[in-house]
Design an enzyme around this catalytic site. Structure first.
Site, mmCIF file in Angstrom:
data_model
loop_
_atom_site.group_PDB
_atom_site.id
_atom_site.type_symbol
_atom_site.label_atom_id
_atom_site.label_comp_id
_atom_site.label_asym_id
_atom_site.label_seq_id
_atom_site.Cartn_x
_atom_site.Cartn_y
_atom_site.Cartn_z
ATOM 1 N N SER A 121 -21.974 0.927 1.035
ATOM 2 C CA SER A 121 -22.335 2.009 1.949
ATOM 3 C C SER A 121 -23.632 2.665 1.508
ATOM 4 C CB SER A 121 -21.226 3.063 1.978
ATOM 5 O OG SER A 121 -21.173 3.748 0.732
ATOM 6 N N TYR A 123 0.830 -1.194 0.000
ATOM 7 C CA TYR A 123 0.000 0.000 0.000
ATOM 8 C C TYR A 123 0.871 1.252 0.000
ATOM 9 C CZ TYR A 123 -3.410 -3.470 1.643
ATOM 10 O OH TYR A 123 -4.191 -4.588 1.791
ATOM 11 N N HIS A 149 0.395 -12.034 1.258
ATOM 12 C CA HIS A 149 -0.612 -11.224 0.570
ATOM 13 C C HIS A 149 -1.265 -11.993 -0.579
ATOM 14 C CE1 HIS A 149 -1.520 -6.672 -0.037
ATOM 15 N NE2 HIS A 149 -2.603 -7.397 -0.141
ATOM 16 N N GLY A 167 -17.794 -3.686 0.179
ATOM 17 C CA GLY A 167 -17.743 -3.692 -1.278
ATOM 18 C C GLY A 167 -17.017 -2.500 -1.853
ATOM 19 N N ARG A 168 -15.858 -2.161 -1.250
ATOM 20 C CA ARG A 168 -15.071 -1.001 -1.690
ATOM 21 C C ARG A 168 -15.899 0.288 -1.680
ATOM 22 N NH1 ARG A 168 -13.426 -5.485 -4.309
ATOM 23 N NH2 ARG A 168 -11.186 -5.876 -4.397
ATOM 24 N N GLY A 169 -16.788 0.343 -0.698
ATOM 25 C CA GLY A 169 -17.611 1.531 -0.536
ATOM 26 C C GLY A 169 -18.968 1.466 -1.196
ATOM 27 N N PHE A 170 -19.150 0.539 -2.131
ATOM 28 C CA PHE A 170 -20.426 0.469 -2.834
ATOM 29 C C PHE A 170 -21.564 0.133 -1.878
ATOM 30 C CE2 PHE A 170 -23.767 -1.643 -5.254
ATOM 31 C CZ PHE A 170 -23.978 -0.728 -6.272
#
Length: 319
Positions: free
Chosen positions: A215, A58, A127, A210-213
């Site tokens: 939300s 990252y 990872h 979901g990677r923000g979806f």
């Protein structure tokens, strides 16, 4: 906050942790504020979200440096997890390759410890498994880290049941980190989740929103920041976003019925899958951190679980 443990290590942590990736990598590349991120990490600890997850990939590297800065004077209050085995080729496109060679993993861990400002991590994770290196070789090297006291336990990320078993034959697998959410249910279907539950392996769900979806705040590609890695992923293409509203709309109805938020419903569904589950939603804001933490003790009624279990499959692949 309800807690779970890392298999074999005794490390205990709240079932809602904090994924730190988005503070430095992947999402909203123009909205980075390290000072705010440090305050979010501090507040997470106060709330009991003590599983703090990062990786050398990252940034690359900058997220571990940020986490190390945030944990100065508070290292003993957290279960610190990082990962190695993915090497970034192009930060702009996020292109990476896998490297599971024992010599690489040793160098990667040593450098992670330096960036994090600690002499050990509580959980060191592979990872991704390198197809060119037998998992037994990589895992054997990582087992040495435990023997040397540089890692309290070791875990896998995105591994199959067969790969988990091969690693288990060398050294105990403390955790498996894999995407699990209302629109990413593969671990429930391919046996990975069941194997972890049977073996007492902690299951750490990344991207549980979901990677923000999930939300409920993304209804078009225009809702994403201009410089954001999600623009490159299949599920966040305009047509897919429109079609995938069918996945999140029932969560809206349930949240309104229960007087909670859509993210809390989404996280509670993941946590309802088993006692060995933890989630590591990422956020850069105190408001959403506290909202996520509130999902830890939300028990969804059976009718809500049944409705969420019956959601349609999403349009578009994960990557």
């Amino acid at each position: 906050m309800r807690t779970t443990t890392l298999a074999g290590s005794g490390a205990e942590f709240g079932v809602v942790g904090l994924g730190c990736m988005g503070m430095s990598w992947g999402y909203d590349q123009l909205g980075r504020d390290d000072d705010i991120s440090v305050s979010v990490i501090h507040r997470a600890i106060d709330l009991g979200c003590v599983l703090i997850d990062t990786a050398d990939q990252y940034g690359p590297f900058t997220n571990e440096e940020l986490v190390g800065r945030a944990l100065r004077g508070r290292r003993d209050e957290v279960v610190l997890a990082t990962k190695g085995g993915l090497v970034v080729d192009d930060p702009e496109t996020f292109a990476s390759h896998r490297d599971g060679r024992p010599e690489h993993m040793r160098k990667a861990l040593e450098e992670s410890l330096r960036r994090l400002g600690t002499d050990h991590v509580d959980l060191y994770q592979l990872h991704r498994i390198d197809p060119d290196v037998p998992v037994e070789e990589t895992w054997g090297a990582m087992a040495e880290f435990v023997e040397e006291g540089k890692a309290g336990a070791i875990g896998l990320s995105e591994a199959s049941v067969a790969e988990i078993r091969r690693a288990q034959a060398v050294h105990p697998v403390a955790s498996v980190q894999t995407e699990l959410s209302l629109w990413s249910r593969e671990p429930l279907q391919d046996g990975v989740f069941a194997h972890c539950a049977e073996q007492g392996i902690a299951f750490i769900s990344y991207s549980p929103l979901g990677r923000g979806f999930l939300s409920g705040k993304v209804s078009s590609s225009g809702d994403l920041p201009e410089v954001d890695g999600r623009h490159r992923t299949p599920r966040f293409q305009p047509e897919a976003i429109a079609a995938n509203q069918a996945v999140v709309e029932p969560a809206h109805r349930i949240a309104e019925r229960l007087g909670v938020t859509v993210p809390q419903v989404s996280l509670a569904w993941v946590l309802a899958q088993g006692e060995n589950v933890a989630v590591i939603p990422g956020t850069k804001t105190l408001r959403y951190l506290e909202e996520n933490a509130g999902a830890a003790d939300l028990v969804l009624p059976k009718d809500a679980l049944d409705e969420l279990d019956a959601l349609p499959a999403p349009v578009g692949t994960r990557y």
